[in-house]
Motif scaffolding. Structure first.
Motif: not given
Length: 410
Positions: A207-211
């Motif tokens: 998972v990659v978080e947008e910020n």
């Protein structure tokens, strides 16, 4: 089982060699794809000449051949589909496996004497859909993979008796609904519904978080990430009586990209299980662990019963890896005998003089044999066979037959 019809065992084949293996090792029917308009574009597939030879071979052994024409067609495909079906008409396969209504109509017009089967890609999940296709001239429905045995039994109850049901009972499971997938096209530009799936469901994801770009978080309790969509493989070898009881006419094996060893192993094991189930149910029950052991030793990703007994749980997924489990390596297949009496084999994996290997025979026997000598096609002695697809001549000092398969444990 004595009052029930013995179901057809339907086995995949990627090429002419594998078709012959499927038939010799127990298939009642084989399904294949041509070089166009099927959903396994990355398989070897059949030229029209190989298809002609394969159909002739199967028919001479009392087996049937079904050809996949199961892409979801675009306008640009239709003229080519028509031409292809005109060519198939002369080859006389026993059936065409179709998912697109437009292709179905063209097939009805161009080759009306060839049976039309409706692919699982058409999402055949209820009896009303089956009756619709029957009214259009379909003789068989391949049920959606998401159906339980109870649902299939109900479909059987509400469709015409002469309409056949075909169901996948072994092999890889697709994460998308009956294989209708957009992931491959979106991520790689290769369209699963046009036969070019890149299998992104088997990839590892985090998972990659947008910020926080560049920071990867595991989607599961594992620092390496997880395989979110990686289903176990379907296996119903221990449940043949239940499949027969609900009225399935054709038991289908998945795997048009598999090796001859895989096809031989699965075809032989299911052939024996089905025959034992009808001939001597007590033998079938006694041999359950042997059947399961045999199919477990060809490439698989652990086993599940899929949707047959209810909605799968989280236990039906594999989260830590996507690789196959392999119990045996495929070494080659007996293709003939030379003037010296040595066996002709096209090598598939490395082996050496002095190795003890196993001979797999269609009748269920597995024989141990020693490799006494290896010669190349010019008669030169070799200590080992390291080169893939090399033509070899083997001194095995045992009476073997055409299509016997050579394998060794991994």
């Amino acid at each position: 089982m004595r009052n029930r019809k013995i179901p057809e065992l339907l086995v995949p084949a990627s090429c002419l060699e594998v078709l012959k293996v499927a038939v010799v090792y127990g298939a009642d029917a084989v399904y294949i794809g041509g070089e166009s308009f099927g959903l396994r574009a990355k398989a070897k597939n059949f030229s029209l000449k190989d298809m002609e030879d394969g159909i002739r071979f199967a028919h001479s052994h009392g087996a049937k051949v079904y050809v996949t024409v199961n892409i979801l067609a675009h306008n640009r495909d239709l003229e080519g589909v028509r031409n292809y079906l005109e060519e198939l008409r002369g080859l006389k396969p026993n059936g065409l496996i179709i998912s697109d209504p437009g292709i179905f109509e063209i097939a009805k017009e161009v080759c009306p004497d060839i049976e039309r089967h409706i692919s699982t890609q058409a999402n055949n999940s209820n009896y009303a859909t089956c009756r619709f296709w029957y009214s259009q001239g379909a003789s068989r429905i391949v049920t959606a993979r998401e159906l339980s045995l109870d649902e299939i039994k109900e479909i059987r109850k509400y469709i015409p008796e002469e309409m056949e049901l075909e169901t996948f009972i072994h092999g890889a499971m697709c994460i998308s609904y009956s294989g209708r997938c957009l992931m491959s096209n979106y991520l790689t530009g290769r369209d699963a519904n046009q036969g070019s799936c890149s299998h992104p469901c088997r990839w590892k994801y985090s998972v990659v978080e947008e910020n926080r770009p560049g920071e990867y978080f595991p989607a599961y309790e594992n620092e390496r990430g997880t395989f979110l969509f990686n289903s176990k493989d379907l296996c119903m070898i221990e449940h043949i009586p239940d499949l027969i009881e609900v009225g399935i006419d054709s038991l289908k094996i998945e795997g048009r990209m598999k090796t001859a060893l895989y096809v031989a192993t699965v075809a032989r094991t299911y052939r024996m299980a089905i025959d034992d189930c009808f001939r001597a149910p007590e033998v079938y029950r006694k041999n359950l662990s042997w059947y399961l052991d045999q199919v477990s030793k060809c490439s698989s990703r652990q086993f599940t019963t899929g949707f047959f007994y209810g909605k799968p749980s989280v236990e039906e997924q594999i989260y830590d890896k996507s690789t196959y489990i392999k119990g045996y390596r495929y070494l080659g297949m007996i293709s003939g005998r030379d003037r010296q009496g040595y066996y002709c084999v096209e090598q598939k994996n490395k082996f050496s003089v002095g190795d003890k290997i196993e001979v797999m025979k269609p009748d269920g026997r597995n024989l141990s044999v020693t490799v006494w000598a290896i010669y190349d096609s010019e008669g030169n002695f070799m200590e080992s066979a390291p080169y893939p697809r090399q033509a070899l001549h083997l001194d095995l000092r045992m009476e073997l037959d055409l299509y016997d398969i050579l394998r060794c444990q991994c």
